[in-house]
Write a protein that holds these residues in place. Sequence first.
Motif: not given
Length: 118
Positions: A37-42, A48-55, A60-66, A68-73
Amino acid sequence: MDPFLFATSAVIGVLTGLDDYLCAYSIARIPISTSALLIATQLAFTAGFAFLLVRQQFTSYSNNSIFLLTMGAGILAMHTSSNWPAGESKGAYYAGFFMKPGPVALFGFILPPVELTY
């Protein structure tokens, strides 16, 4: 080899080693369901860091995956009150529980600089 690339690789390697050490310490003290459950927050930290550092842009695909994976955990972590590690004190359990978000956030921070390095 370019000195900047060498220094960047060395820093990423040291950070990865520190992350692995902290992760192993915390996993030894908490049940796997709590750890998952805690690893799912990774994923959220990495996004967040990819948004800040790599722009990296959110789609909708990335939001959906975040989501669904968080809900699964979260579903995995339900009804896990009976899997307390045998012989583990409350102090050691709480130390592992509160130490786990650190390496998760650190690894979420490590992945975007690796992408930048490539």
